[in-house]
Write a protein that holds these residues in place. Sequence first.
Motif, PDB file in Angstrom:
ATOM      1  N   GLN A 167      -1.385   0.179  -1.176  1.00  0.00           N
ATOM      2  CA  GLN A 167      -1.188   1.039  -2.335  1.00  0.00           C
ATOM      3  C   GLN A 167      -1.963   0.524  -3.543  1.00  0.00           C
ATOM      4  O   GLN A 167      -2.626   1.300  -4.248  1.00  0.00           O
ATOM      5  CB  GLN A 167       0.299   1.122  -2.679  1.00  0.00           C
ATOM      6  N   ARG A 168      -1.913  -0.784  -3.774  1.00  0.00           N
ATOM      7  CA  ARG A 168      -2.611  -1.348  -4.926  1.00  0.00           C
ATOM      8  C   ARG A 168      -4.120  -1.263  -4.770  1.00  0.00           C
ATOM      9  O   ARG A 168      -4.844  -1.038  -5.752  1.00  0.00           O
ATOM     10  CB  ARG A 168      -2.152  -2.797  -5.129  1.00  0.00           C
ATOM     11  N   MET A 169      -4.621  -1.431  -3.543  1.00  0.00           N
ATOM     12  CA  MET A 169      -6.057  -1.309  -3.327  1.00  0.00           C
ATOM     13  C   MET A 169      -6.529   0.122  -3.517  1.00  0.00           C
ATOM     14  O   MET A 169      -7.609   0.375  -4.062  1.00  0.00           O
ATOM     15  CB  MET A 169      -6.427  -1.850  -1.945  1.00  0.00           C
ATOM     16  N   VAL A 170      -5.704   1.080  -3.074  1.00  0.00           N
ATOM     17  CA  VAL A 170      -6.025   2.490  -3.294  1.00  0.00           C
ATOM     18  C   VAL A 170      -6.072   2.789  -4.783  1.00  0.00           C
ATOM     19  O   VAL A 170      -6.979   3.493  -5.265  1.00  0.00           O
ATOM     20  CB  VAL A 170      -4.990   3.383  -2.579  1.00  0.00           C
ATOM     21  N   GLU A 171      -5.140   2.266  -5.528  1.00  0.00           N
ATOM     22  CA  GLU A 171      -5.128   2.499  -6.977  1.00  0.00           C
ATOM     23  C   GLU A 171      -6.388   1.937  -7.626  1.00  0.00           C
ATOM     24  O   GLU A 171      -7.004   2.583  -8.489  1.00  0.00           O
ATOM     25  CB  GLU A 171      -3.881   1.854  -7.584  1.00  0.00           C
ATOM     26  N   ALA A 172      -6.786   0.736  -7.211  1.00  0.00           N
ATOM     27  CA  ALA A 172      -7.975   0.101  -7.796  1.00  0.00           C
ATOM     28  C   ALA A 172      -9.243   0.881  -7.459  1.00  0.00           C
ATOM     29  O   ALA A 172     -10.098   1.111  -8.344  1.00  0.00           O
ATOM     30  CB  ALA A 172      -8.090  -1.340  -7.302  1.00  0.00           C
ATOM     31  N   ILE A 173      -9.385   1.302  -6.205  1.00  0.00           N
ATOM     32  CA  ILE A 173     -10.584   2.041  -5.801  1.00  0.00           C
ATOM     33  C   ILE A 173     -10.602   3.427  -6.438  1.00  0.00           C
ATOM     34  O   ILE A 173     -11.655   3.914  -6.870  1.00  0.00           O
ATOM     35  CB  ILE A 173     -10.667   2.134  -4.266  1.00  0.00           C
TER      36      ILE A 173
END
Length: 266
Positions: free
Chosen positions: A105-111
């Motif tokens: 979830q956090r990686m999706v938010e960053a990308i």
Amino acid sequence: MPKVVALYRYPVKGFTPEPVEQITVLPGGRVAGDRVLNFRFSDASVADAPVADTAWCRKYHGVVLANTPGLARLNVRFDERAQRLTIYAGARMLADHPLDELGRQRMVEAITEYVLSLDENPLQGQPKHLPLKLVGDGTTPRYQDNEAGQVTLHSRESLASAGAALGDANLNELRFRHNIVIEGVAPWHEQSWVGGKLRVGSVMFETVVPKTRCLATHANPLTGERDLQVMQTLVKAFAQKQPTFGVGMLSVAGGGIQVGDTVVPA
């Protein structure tokens, strides 16, 4: 005799290559650790049916270089053993998380934030694409351009020839995102292997096909700018029907390939 001079795999579809000294080609013809993750649109579908997270789909169903050239400016590191993905934009860390639910979830938010900051991106005005999904188990290679998989190869002699046509004497081979790079043949000679068999190291490839290129090749792999008209130049300069550079290959048995291995038509 032609030899392997460089090997690459791409843990995240459309992101940073990982130079390696050896690769393992799995039975069927995919490189272990290659394209094991993919930032996919939430509305990815085929024939109006949603695509399962574990299923292959076209590259344009996600965020990739072909629709988001600015991805080239990111540096992605994937620790396969720890199942942890780290993403940098220059010296700035965008994300560093394990492949658990919260980490994804956090990686999706960053990308998502990064992609939306780019002038050219596939998310602006496309709310159905959101939220992105980070799909893949981090182990199984399944998100190659071709549903069959394919290991890809080009020669540096062909690279130099294409560079001359493009007016770039230092044409970067990372622009073409291949797995295997060889030296020791005439320019474009690898196209003569199409339809035949080829042994690379311990791997016998039973299927060799031409590799048609897409807009990803227009993006400078260091700057993320679309700075060369690769597709048009390939067609015009080399009298091609489709923009072609390199070959795609499949292997029934698979095996290992190392830098320095010989390349022998069978």
